[in-house]
Scaffold this motif. Structure first.
Motif, short mmCIF file in Angstrom:
data_model
loop_
_atom_site.label_atom_id
_atom_site.label_comp_id
_atom_site.label_asym_id
_atom_site.label_seq_id
_atom_site.Cartn_x
_atom_site.Cartn_y
_atom_site.Cartn_z
N GLU A 114 0.80 -1.30 -0.09
CA GLU A 114 0.27 0.15 0.34
C GLU A 114 0.60 1.08 -0.12
OE1 GLU A 114 -2.88 -0.75 3.26
OE2 GLU A 114 -4.08 -1.78 2.38
N GLU A 115 2.01 1.22 0.84
CA GLU A 115 2.55 2.29 0.70
C GLU A 115 3.64 2.89 -0.60
OE1 GLU A 115 5.68 2.02 3.54
OE2 GLU A 115 4.73 1.70 4.88
N MET A 116 3.43 1.81 -1.56
CA MET A 116 4.58 1.74 -3.09
C MET A 116 3.11 2.08 -3.32
SD MET A 116 6.92 -1.34 -3.48
CE MET A 116 7.15 -2.95 -2.09
N VAL A 117 2.00 2.05 -3.58
CA VAL A 117 0.91 2.11 -4.48
C VAL A 117 0.47 3.38 -4.33
CG1 VAL A 117 -1.67 1.63 -5.04
CG2 VAL A 117 0.19 -0.69 -4.39
N PHE A 118 0.74 4.14 -3.37
CA PHE A 118 0.58 5.21 -2.87
C PHE A 118 1.39 6.54 -3.43
CE2 PHE A 118 -2.83 3.65 -1.26
CZ PHE A 118 -3.84 3.95 -1.67
N LEU A 168 2.18 7.09 -8.96
CA LEU A 168 0.84 7.34 -8.96
C LEU A 168 0.60 8.34 -10.53
CD1 LEU A 168 -0.71 8.54 -5.68
CD2 LEU A 168 -1.36 6.59 -7.01
N VAL A 169 1.70 9.32 -11.24
CA VAL A 169 2.29 10.20 -11.29
C VAL A 169 2.15 8.94 -13.21
CG1 VAL A 169 3.33 11.10 -13.39
CG2 VAL A 169 2.97 11.30 -10.96
N LYS A 207 3.65 -8.78 -11.06
CA LYS A 207 4.32 -8.33 -10.74
C LYS A 207 3.88 -8.14 -9.10
CE LYS A 207 8.13 -7.98 -8.28
NZ LYS A 207 8.00 -8.81 -7.67
N ALA A 208 2.53 -7.38 -9.13
CA ALA A 208 1.66 -7.52 -7.41
C ALA A 208 1.33 -8.16 -7.13
CB ALA A 208 1.66 -6.01 -7.25
N ALA A 209 0.84 -8.99 -8.18
CA ALA A 209 -0.42 -10.79 -8.06
C ALA A 209 0.75 -11.63 -7.47
CB ALA A 209 -1.37 -10.73 -9.23
N THR A 210 2.14 -11.49 -8.12
CA THR A 210 3.02 -12.73 -8.01
C THR A 210 3.46 -12.61 -6.56
OG1 THR A 210 4.99 -11.78 -8.78
CG2 THR A 210 3.72 -13.43 -9.85
N SER A 211 3.63 -11.21 -5.90
CA SER A 211 4.16 -11.16 -4.93
C SER A 211 3.15 -11.71 -3.52
CB SER A 211 4.35 -9.51 -4.17
OG SER A 211 5.38 -9.20 -5.93
N ALA A 227 -6.97 -10.18 3.00
CA ALA A 227 -7.44 -9.97 3.69
C ALA A 227 -6.99 -8.45 3.66
CB ALA A 227 -6.53 -10.07 5.20
N TYR A 228 -6.38 -8.08 2.77
CA TYR A 228 -6.51 -6.73 2.63
C TYR A 228 -7.40 -6.38 1.13
CZ TYR A 228 -2.47 -7.48 5.95
OH TYR A 228 -1.93 -7.47 7.28
N ALA A 229 -7.91 -5.18 0.95
CA ALA A 229 -8.53 -4.69 -0.86
C ALA A 229 -7.27 -4.60 -1.79
CB ALA A 229 -9.33 -3.22 0.28
N LEU A 230 -6.51 -4.36 -1.69
CA LEU A 230 -5.29 -3.56 -2.25
C LEU A 230 -5.23 -4.80 -3.83
CD1 LEU A 230 -3.58 -2.18 -4.09
CD2 LEU A 230 -1.88 -2.98 -2.45
N PRO A 231 -5.26 -6.43 -2.82
CA PRO A 231 -5.55 -7.66 -3.96
C PRO A 231 -6.62 -7.84 -5.01
CG PRO A 231 -4.39 -8.15 -2.29
CD PRO A 231 -4.82 -7.20 -1.93
#
Length: 115
Positions: A3-7, A12-13, A52-56, A69-73
């Motif tokens: 979540e830190e990386m996504v924001f 974002l740019v 990359k995020a999905a495999t992680s 358990a989180y919303a990001l996936p």
């Protein structure tokens, strides 16, 4: 951590430029090889990051840290599916209209640059 990386502003740019430029190219209704390939390449960059995020997420879940358990996936998986489908759609349109001799080298260079 994800979540830190996504924001982060840099991500974002990148995401905003990729999505807005893809929408602009599609709505411009130009039918050049560069239009189709730029849409594919810009969406391909987003697809690579989502994969990359999905495999992680999957690796961490298998290791015992449940990421679902989180919303990001649940946000990234639909984005992944949509970008993959649109990328293949516009790549097929480019190949049908311009042929592989023109599309493949152009796509290789632009996808490598965007991803």
């Amino acid at each position: 951590e994800f979540e830190e990386m996504v924001f982060r502003p840099s991500f974002l740019v990148f995401l905003a430029i990729s999505i807005f430029e893809s929408v602009d190219l599609v709505w411009s209704a130009r039918t050049t090889v560069m239009t189709y390939i730029m849409v594919c390449s810009l969406l391909g960059g987003v697809t690579v990051l989502c994969i990359k995020a999905a495999t992680s997420f999957l690796i961490l879940t298998v290791q015992g840290v449940n990421q679902f358990a989180y919303a990001l996936p649940f946000f990234l998986l639909p984005v992944l599916v949509v970008t993959m489908l649109l990328q293949v759609h516009y790549l097929n349109k480019a190949i049908a209209e311009f042929g592989t001799g023109e599309v493949v080298p152009t796509y290789y260079v632009l996808f490598t640059s965007c991803a």
